[in-house]
Design an enzyme around this catalytic site. Structure first.
Site, PDB file in Angstrom:
ATOM      1  N   GLU A  81      44.755  38.328  36.285  1.00 51.42           N
ATOM      2  CA  GLU A  81      45.386  38.077  34.782  1.00 51.42           C
ATOM      3  C   GLU A  81      46.648  38.978  34.656  1.00 51.42           C
ATOM      4  OE1 GLU A  81      42.867  40.289  31.765  1.00 51.42           O
ATOM      5  OE2 GLU A  81      41.365  40.204  33.260  1.00 51.42           O
ATOM      6  N   CYS A 113      38.837  38.438  33.786  1.00 49.20           N
ATOM      7  CA  CYS A 113      38.164  39.041  35.059  1.00 49.20           C
ATOM      8  C   CYS A 113      37.380  37.882  35.957  1.00 49.20           C
ATOM      9  CB  CYS A 113      37.319  40.221  34.492  1.00 49.20           C
ATOM     10  SG  CYS A 113      38.259  41.326  33.768  1.00 49.20           S
ATOM     11  N   HIS A 235      30.125  42.803  37.564  1.00 49.91           N
ATOM     12  CA  HIS A 235      31.578  43.057  37.090  1.00 49.91           C
ATOM     13  C   HIS A 235      31.351  44.437  36.380  1.00 49.91           C
ATOM     14  CE1 HIS A 235      35.464  42.945  35.083  1.00 49.91           C
ATOM     15  NE2 HIS A 235      34.824  42.742  33.997  1.00 49.91           N
TER      16      HIS A 235
END
Length: 389
Positions: A81, A113, A235
């Protein structure tokens, strides 16, 4: 016959500079415990202007590619990103820097993400139908929230490179995965901005809700329970976030397995604590940290939760292979993290403002202090100048 497909090799790169969270806390008038315990971070990667997502990706990929791999790669899928151009894909720059064959697909994937996970799943599907092909998947980002902003403590950056093949050394991916998408404004970066906008508490709540949703759906799809997992990787833009997710499902496990899963989580967040937020790469640094520091054996099933704000989440799993430790260079990764130089808060703030701006003017960067194999030398005629030593 079903082809076993998954992650064959893993590489990681972060620049040679970092900021101690204690120093940042004291400079901002905060209690260091708020950063070390409340957020769960010890150090934060500092990205010099001579590194961007393309060069970091190249430095990570260089660790895992041989001449034979380069010839076998048929696709590069670059999750980020922090793209460097609104039209040209970072994957095209990378394919050129790595001298990959011209008959290579090169695609950039963007969904906050989540991009690298989308790349991994697309790569696996491709290799299942083309078993002799290999796919290079990248998660590379620079997390920026602004000096003295609420998100400053969750900055960082780096790149993870994954080689996806048939009969992989590290992890064979299970065919099943569950995913969930909603239009949510918890984090975004409008065009023309170099810093993200985020509602931190809301984003954390969405993350936790998405994890519960995809975990339940995965269980329904597979009839697997938490007892089937040796570890869960998350994550983790900051490590406390992953811990909150883990705690949601720990009651489903026996007391003995709760200890096992908690120990695995501690192993999975060790390297992230030293680097900070990688956006697309955060889950995969967590996975790599688990492989490096965890108490694992061949045949263990590992669950992975990927989340990208905006929002998209996925839970998938894979089975650890007998030679998994041959799929990454543990000594080199240890040295990479250990040999970095600490910067002062003043130096960090100066470096923060020195990256190439959005105006497009010609600029030559001071490259003498960057010893990485791949680096950004500057910009000429609105074109980035990438170099390889």
């Amino acid at each position: 016959m079903t082809v076993a497909v998954g992650i064959d090799r893993l590489g990681f790169y972060t620049p040679s500079l970092y900021l101690e969270m204690t120093d940042l806390a004291e400079a901002r008038g905060d209690d260091p415990a708020k950063y070390h315990i409340g957020i769960g971070q010890d150090k934060q990667a500092v990205i010099p202007p001579t590194q961007d997502v393309v060069t970091m990706a190249a430095n990570a990929a260089e660790q895992i590619l041989t001449a034979e791999n380069r010839q076998a790669i048929k696709m590069v899928l670059f999750g980020t990103e922090s793209g460097v151009d609104n039209s040209k894909a970072t994957a095209v720059y990378l394919a050129h820097l790595l001298q990959l064959p011209a008959d290579t697909r090169a695609i950039e994937i963007k969904q906050a993400c989540y991009g690298a996970t989308a790349g991994l799943q697309l790569a696996a599907d491709y290799v299942r139908s083309h078993p002799t092909a290999q796919v290079l998947v990248i998660g590379s980002d620079i997390a920026r929230y602004g000096l003295r902003s609420a998100g400053e403590v969750t900055q960082g950056g780096g790149a993870v490179a994954m080689l996806v093949t048939a009969d992989p050394q590290i992890l064979v991916l299970d065919a099943e995965s569950s995913y969930h998408t909603e239009d949510v404004m918890d984090f975004w970066r409008p065009l023309g901005r170099t810093e993200a906008l985020v509602d931190g508490k809301y984003s954390t709540n969405v993350y936790l809700d998405f994890f519960k949703t995809v975990w339940r759906t995965y269980q329904q799809q597979t009839d697997r329970a938490i007892a089937d997992f040796a570890a869960l990787a998350f994550h983790i833009p900051f490590t406390k976030m992953g811990l909150k997710a883990l705690r949601q499902v720990l009651p489903e496990a026996t007391p003995e397995q709760q200890e096992t899963l908690q120990a695995a989580f501690e192993a999975s967040q060790r390297d992230n604590r030293q680097v900070g937020n990688l956006y697309t790469g955060s889950l995969y640094l967590s996975l790599l940290s688990l492989l490096r520091h965890g108490d694992l054996v061949a045949g263990d099933r590992i669950g992975c939760f990927s989340y990208g704000s905006g929002a998209e989440g996925e839970f998938y799993s894979g089975v650890l292979q007998p030679n998994y430790r041959q799929g990454f260079d543990d000594a080199a990764l240890t040295a990479l993290l250990a040999n970095r130089r600490a910067v002062s808060v003043a130096e960090y703030e100066a470096l923060y403002t020195q990256r190439l701006d959005l105006q497009g003017a010609d600029r030559q960067l001071a490259v003498g202090t960057d010893s990485a194999a791949y680096y950004l030398a500057g910009r000429q005629h609105q074109q980035r100048q990438y170099r390889h030593r």
